[in-house]
Design an enzyme around this catalytic site. Structure first.
Site, PDB file in Angstrom:
ATOM      1  N   ASP A  26      66.925  25.007  21.300  1.00  0.00           N
ATOM      2  CA  ASP A  26      67.664  26.342  20.945  1.00  0.00           C
ATOM      3  C   ASP A  26      68.785  26.394  21.870  1.00  0.00           C
ATOM      4  OD1 ASP A  26      66.276  27.724  18.517  1.00  0.00           O
ATOM      5  OD2 ASP A  26      64.852  29.112  20.012  1.00  0.00           O
ATOM      6  N   GLU A  55      70.205  29.905  12.006  1.00  0.00           N
ATOM      7  CA  GLU A  55      70.613  29.737  13.931  1.00  0.00           C
ATOM      8  C   GLU A  55      71.532  28.842  13.831  1.00  0.00           C
ATOM      9  OE1 GLU A  55      66.209  32.741  14.185  1.00  0.00           O
ATOM     10  OE2 GLU A  55      67.149  30.230  14.887  1.00  0.00           O
TER      11      GLU A  55
END
Length: 234
Positions: free
Chosen positions: A140, A203
């Site tokens: 991430d 995402e």
């Protein structure tokens, strides 16, 4: 490579999970391996139980992340928010998001769990289907510049429709600030894709390499990273 070309629509090819041929690559500390990448362990900063003050990744993932950082324009850097995620941390995130949905008015149902699993994988040590981050093959991240973190449209872990990677590609009549957000997402997407990562389309911040999600999107018959269970110290 034109970093500002549109983010392509992702083909949905999921039929069954590919098998895993474990490579046994070690986990590396990004703080030590690649100091040019800013490491900001988001869950440790939030005080999440079990999170550590570092981001760990498989060796091959760390290598590719370093290459991606080298492709960025001058003055722009990668910010790594999360990498390898132990099951205890995965469980804490799962419980937090489940409770959040219940507080929003969802009731225990298949629909609620389908929504939950869009953003947080079920914690499991099943060797046939490990959560993405449990493999050390998921990252991430975001971007930072001379004046701080770039505007990506939503914060990290904002589980709204605006978090979808192509949200600003599909939105019509973009305002100037929205065009900038779209361009920032394009830059992040393309530098990561250039070095072999795939993106999770819900995402903008999540990318995979070597795990089952990556194998599905790249057409590989096998993943090379399974779950990593830390060995107990003597």
């Amino acid at each position: 490579m034109n970093w500002n070309s549109p983010i392509p629509l992702q083909a949905q090819t999921l039929n069954s999970l590919p098998s895993i041929m474990e490579s046994h690559e070690p986990l590396l500390s990004l703080k030590q391996y690649s100091p040019e990448i800013e490491v900001y362990p988001a869950y440790y900063r939030e005080g999440l139980s079990g999170a550590i003050d570092d981001c760990l990744l498989r060796h091959g993932v760390a290598q590719r992340l370093k290459k991606a950082a080298e492709l960025l324009p001058a003055g722009i850097r990668l910010v790594l928010l999360d990498g390898y995620r132990p099951i205890a941390v995965q469980q804490a995130l799962y419980d937090r998001q489940r409770n959040h949905l219940l507080e929003q008015g969802w009731t225990e149902s298949e629909e609620m769990y389908a929504e939950l699993h869009r953003f947080v994988a079920r914690p499991t040590v099943d060797p046939a289907k490990p959560p993405r981050h449990f493999t050390g093959g998921a990252v991430d991240l975001t971007l930072t510049g001379p004046n701080g973190w770039l505007n990506m449209g939503t914060p990290f872990d904002d589980f709204s429709e605006r978090a979808a990677t192509r949200y600003y590609e599909q939105k019509s009549d973009l305002q100037p600030d929205e065009q900038l957000i779209r361009d920032h997402r394009r830059l992040l997407y393309h530098v990561m894709n250039q070095v072999g990562f795939t993106n999770y389309s819900d995402e903008w911040w999540h990318f995979d390499f070597g795990n089952q999600a990556w194998a599905i999107l790249t057409g590989n018959e096998r993943a090379c990273y399974g779950g990593v269970v830390p060995q107990a110290s003597n």
